[in-house]
Design a protein around this motif. Structure first.
Motif, PDB file in Angstrom:
ATOM      1  N   MET A  47      46.807  48.985  28.640  1.00  0.00           N
ATOM      2  CA  MET A  47      48.038  48.216  28.818  1.00  0.00           C
ATOM      3  C   MET A  47      48.439  47.565  27.499  1.00  0.00           C
ATOM      4  SD  MET A  47      46.132  45.439  31.284  1.00  0.00           S
ATOM      5  CE  MET A  47      47.629  44.609  31.754  1.00  0.00           C
ATOM      6  N   SER A  48      48.205  48.293  26.399  1.00  0.00           N
ATOM      7  CA  SER A  48      48.375  47.719  25.060  1.00  0.00           C
ATOM      8  C   SER A  48      49.810  47.285  24.779  1.00  0.00           C
ATOM      9  CB  SER A  48      47.915  48.715  24.001  1.00  0.00           C
ATOM     10  OG  SER A  48      48.641  49.933  24.089  1.00  0.00           O
ATOM     11  N   GLU A  49      50.795  48.059  25.239  1.00  0.00           N
ATOM     12  CA  GLU A  49      52.183  47.682  24.976  1.00  0.00           C
ATOM     13  C   GLU A  49      52.501  46.335  25.615  1.00  0.00           C
ATOM     14  OE1 GLU A  49      55.187  50.504  25.781  1.00  0.00           O
ATOM     15  OE2 GLU A  49      54.233  52.116  24.669  1.00  0.00           O
ATOM     16  N   ASN A  50      52.157  46.175  26.872  1.00  0.00           N
ATOM     17  CA  ASN A  50      52.441  44.915  27.572  1.00  0.00           C
ATOM     18  C   ASN A  50      51.710  43.739  26.949  1.00  0.00           C
ATOM     19  OD1 ASN A  50      54.078  46.215  29.391  1.00  0.00           O
ATOM     20  ND2 ASN A  50      52.501  46.418  30.954  1.00  0.00           N
ATOM     21  N   ILE A  51      50.453  43.941  26.617  1.00  0.00           N
ATOM     22  CA  ILE A  51      49.647  42.821  26.137  1.00  0.00           C
ATOM     23  C   ILE A  51      50.135  42.330  24.778  1.00  0.00           C
ATOM     24  CG2 ILE A  51      47.823  44.148  24.970  1.00  0.00           C
ATOM     25  CD1 ILE A  51      45.813  42.247  26.189  1.00  0.00           C
ATOM     26  N   VAL A  52      50.548  43.252  23.892  1.00  0.00           N
ATOM     27  CA  VAL A  52      51.042  42.846  22.574  1.00  0.00           C
ATOM     28  C   VAL A  52      52.375  42.122  22.709  1.00  0.00           C
ATOM     29  CG1 VAL A  52      51.921  43.700  20.377  1.00  0.00           C
ATOM     30  CG2 VAL A  52      49.775  44.595  21.283  1.00  0.00           C
ATOM     31  N   VAL A  53      53.290  42.664  23.504  1.00  0.00           N
ATOM     32  CA  VAL A  53      54.598  42.026  23.700  1.00  0.00           C
ATOM     33  C   VAL A  53      54.440  40.656  24.355  1.00  0.00           C
ATOM     34  CG1 VAL A  53      56.744  42.158  25.024  1.00  0.00           C
ATOM     35  CG2 VAL A  53      55.986  44.117  23.701  1.00  0.00           C
ATOM     36  N   ASP A  54      53.575  40.559  25.360  1.00  0.00           N
ATOM     37  CA  ASP A  54      53.360  39.270  26.024  1.00  0.00           C
ATOM     38  C   ASP A  54      52.769  38.243  25.066  1.00  0.00           C
ATOM     39  OD1 ASP A  54      54.372  40.269  28.348  1.00  0.00           O
ATOM     40  OD2 ASP A  54      52.449  40.506  29.367  1.00  0.00           O
ATOM     41  N   ALA A  55      51.827  38.677  24.220  1.00  0.00           N
ATOM     42  CA  ALA A  55      51.227  37.758  23.250  1.00  0.00           C
ATOM     43  C   ALA A  55      52.278  37.269  22.256  1.00  0.00           C
ATOM     44  CB  ALA A  55      50.084  38.451  22.512  1.00  0.00           C
ATOM     45  N   LEU A  56      53.126  38.171  21.780  1.00  0.00           N
ATOM     46  CA  LEU A  56      54.181  37.788  20.846  1.00  0.00           C
ATOM     47  C   LEU A  56      55.181  36.831  21.483  1.00  0.00           C
ATOM     48  CD1 LEU A  56      54.856  41.233  19.127  1.00  0.00           C
ATOM     49  CD2 LEU A  56      54.032  39.161  17.985  1.00  0.00           C
ATOM     50  N   ASN A  57      55.569  37.110  22.716  1.00  0.00           N
ATOM     51  CA  ASN A  57      56.578  36.270  23.357  1.00  0.00           C
ATOM     52  C   ASN A  57      56.012  34.922  23.797  1.00  0.00           C
ATOM     53  OD1 ASN A  57      58.730  38.015  22.984  1.00  0.00           O
ATOM     54  ND2 ASN A  57      58.262  39.182  24.828  1.00  0.00           N
ATOM     55  N   PHE A  58      54.728  34.860  24.054  1.00  0.00           N
ATOM     56  CA  PHE A  58      54.101  33.564  24.302  1.00  0.00           C
ATOM     57  C   PHE A  58      54.084  32.770  22.997  1.00  0.00           C
ATOM     58  CE2 PHE A  58      50.056  31.067  25.339  1.00  0.00           C
ATOM     59  CZ  PHE A  58      50.760  30.088  26.021  1.00  0.00           C
ATOM     60  N   GLY A  59      53.763  33.438  21.894  1.00  0.00           N
ATOM     61  CA  GLY A  59      53.804  32.780  20.588  1.00  0.00           C
ATOM     62  C   GLY A  59      55.201  32.300  20.253  1.00  0.00           C
ATOM     63  N   ARG A  60      56.204  33.069  20.629  1.00  0.00           N
ATOM     64  CA  ARG A  60      57.604  32.671  20.410  1.00  0.00           C
ATOM     65  C   ARG A  60      57.908  31.358  21.126  1.00  0.00           C
ATOM     66  NH1 ARG A  60      61.520  33.641  24.101  1.00  0.00           N
ATOM     67  NH2 ARG A  60      63.684  33.258  23.459  1.00  0.00           N
ATOM     68  N   LEU A  61      57.483  31.239  22.377  1.00  0.00           N
ATOM     69  CA  LEU A  61      57.702  29.994  23.123  1.00  0.00           C
ATOM     70  C   LEU A  61      57.071  28.809  22.402  1.00  0.00           C
ATOM     71  CD1 LEU A  61      57.109  30.887  26.890  1.00  0.00           C
ATOM     72  CD2 LEU A  61      59.243  30.137  25.837  1.00  0.00           C
ATOM     73  N   LEU A  62      55.886  29.019  21.875  1.00  0.00           N
ATOM     74  CA  LEU A  62      55.170  27.940  21.200  1.00  0.00           C
ATOM     75  C   LEU A  62      55.840  27.537  19.893  1.00  0.00           C
ATOM     76  CD1 LEU A  62      51.546  29.314  21.727  1.00  0.00           C
ATOM     77  CD2 LEU A  62      52.643  27.467  23.015  1.00  0.00           C
ATOM     78  N   CYS A  63      56.560  28.482  19.274  1.00  0.00           N
ATOM     79  CA  CYS A  63      57.223  28.207  17.992  1.00  0.00           C
ATOM     80  C   CYS A  63      58.612  27.602  18.160  1.00  0.00           C
ATOM     81  CB  CYS A  63      57.346  29.497  17.174  1.00  0.00           C
ATOM     82  SG  CYS A  63      55.778  30.148  16.559  1.00  0.00           S
ATOM     83  N   MET A  64      59.166  27.679  19.365  1.00  0.00           N
ATOM     84  CA  MET A  64      60.539  27.221  19.574  1.00  0.00           C
ATOM     85  C   MET A  64      60.636  25.705  19.560  1.00  0.00           C
ATOM     86  SD  MET A  64      61.749  29.884  22.578  1.00  0.00           S
ATOM     87  CE  MET A  64      63.386  29.157  22.737  1.00  0.00           C
ATOM     88  N   GLU A  65      61.665  25.198  18.897  1.00  0.00           N
ATOM     89  CA  GLU A  65      61.906  23.754  18.903  1.00  0.00           C
ATOM     90  C   GLU A  65      62.478  23.311  20.244  1.00  0.00           C
ATOM     91  OE1 GLU A  65      64.297  22.544  15.648  1.00  0.00           O
ATOM     92  OE2 GLU A  65      62.915  23.273  14.106  1.00  0.00           O
ATOM     93  N   ASN A  66      63.376  24.106  20.789  1.00  0.00           N
ATOM     94  CA  ASN A  66      63.972  23.804  22.086  1.00  0.00           C
ATOM     95  C   ASN A  66      63.457  24.816  23.106  1.00  0.00           C
ATOM     96  OD1 ASN A  66      65.685  21.666  21.090  1.00  0.00           O
ATOM     97  ND2 ASN A  66      66.956  23.262  20.161  1.00  0.00           N
ATOM     98  N   VAL A  67      62.334  24.475  23.731  1.00  0.00           N
ATOM     99  CA  VAL A  67      61.709  25.377  24.693  1.00  0.00           C
ATOM    100  C   VAL A  67      62.560  25.432  25.960  1.00  0.00           C
ATOM    101  CG1 VAL A  67      59.628  25.817  26.044  1.00  0.00           C
ATOM    102  CG2 VAL A  67      59.444  24.827  23.762  1.00  0.00           C
ATOM    103  N   PRO A  68      62.799  26.621  26.527  1.00  0.00           N
ATOM    104  CA  PRO A  68      63.564  26.716  27.774  1.00  0.00           C
ATOM    105  C   PRO A  68      62.999  25.799  28.844  1.00  0.00           C
ATOM    106  CG  PRO A  68      63.161  28.897  26.865  1.00  0.00           C
ATOM    107  CD  PRO A  68      62.367  27.926  26.029  1.00  0.00           C
TER     108      PRO A  68
END
Length: 264
Positions: A47-68
């Protein structure tokens, strides 16, 4: 896909539990399998595609100044537990094999719904017995830094082609070049042909290695949405958007800017 071909053979099964909990200890927050959770052995590479994308998008949330608003606090809102229950702990302490943290006494009411030791199920050696146990814990701050660093590197890779300012380009190039992966190995086996079998020392290592391969291809399918910044795989064409909603919103905003610029 080239990733499936490159990582066709691995001996890197991993362990996840059905439920995790966050516990405070020594002034830090730790995440650990819940005592009543059940163990699951799985292959992250499948499930490498899902796991890499999910890890990146979780990191994106952590980097956002205005979290949804749906993720006002990625840790306290239970998102950390959800991410971990999907893929397991990262195994970051495999880089520090003498520094395993076991802050809890043996947990009562454990689930033991497996017929053989986890080590035998995964094909790992004995040093993983602790990492795969109910009693293992990882510091949340270190885990969050892993996800954030991955997304920051991804952002740098996406910016590299358009970085015209020499100072910005230097920062981007330095960010990209500092990315290293530990505990990656392989062995050769003979099946119907000589076969290269990858061995990843941890889930973190596997995510980083597969990410690095995906992002460094000549025409990478792993891309950043032009509108929202999410990571996604473009399986067809040269899509710049993760979904139709983002494409439509981007075009609406672009049209509004053009009207404002033209004074209409």
């Amino acid at each position: 896909m080239i990733l499936n071909e490159l990582f066709e053979a691995t001996s890197s099964d991993w362990v996840k539990y059905t439920k995790y909990e966050t516990i405070e200890h020594g002034g830090r927050k730790w995440i650990t399998p819940a005592a009543d959770s059940r163990v699951i052995v799985y292959s992250p590479v499948q499930m490498s595609e899902n796991i890499v994308v999910d890890a990146l998008n979780f990191g994106r949330l952590l980097c956002m100044e205005n979290v949804p608003k749906d993720y006002s606090n990625p840790v306290n809102d239970g998102l950390m537990e959800a991410v971990t229950a999907t893929y397991g702990l990262l195994g970051i302490k495999m880089d520090e094999p003498t520094d395993f943290f076991k802050p809890f006494k043996k947990k009562e009411n454990r689930k033991t719904a497996y017929s053989m030791p986890i080590i035998e199920q995964t094909g790992r050696d004995l040093k993983y017995e602790m990492v795969f146990s109910h009693d293992y814990a990882e510091p949340i701050d270190e885990m969050l830094e892993c996800f954030k660093a991955l997304y920051i590197h991804f952002s740098a890779c996406q910016s590299a082609a358009n970085a015209e300012n020499p100072a910005i380009k230097r920062v981007v190039d330095e960010t990209i070049s500092k990315f290293t992966v530990q505990n990656v190995g392989f062995q050769m086996r003979m099946t119907n042909k000589p076969t290269m079998v990858w061995e990843f020392g941890s889930l973190k290592t596997m995510i980083e290695t597969i990410y690095a391969v995906a992002v460094s291809r000549e025409n990478p399918m792993l891309r950043m949405c032009k509108h929202c910044g999410k990571a996604f795989y473009a399986h067809h064409g040269r899509s710049e958007f993760c979904e139709d909603k983002c494409r439509n919103q981007f075009n609406v905003y672009k049209h509004r800017k053009m009207k404002k610029r033209d004074g209409r």
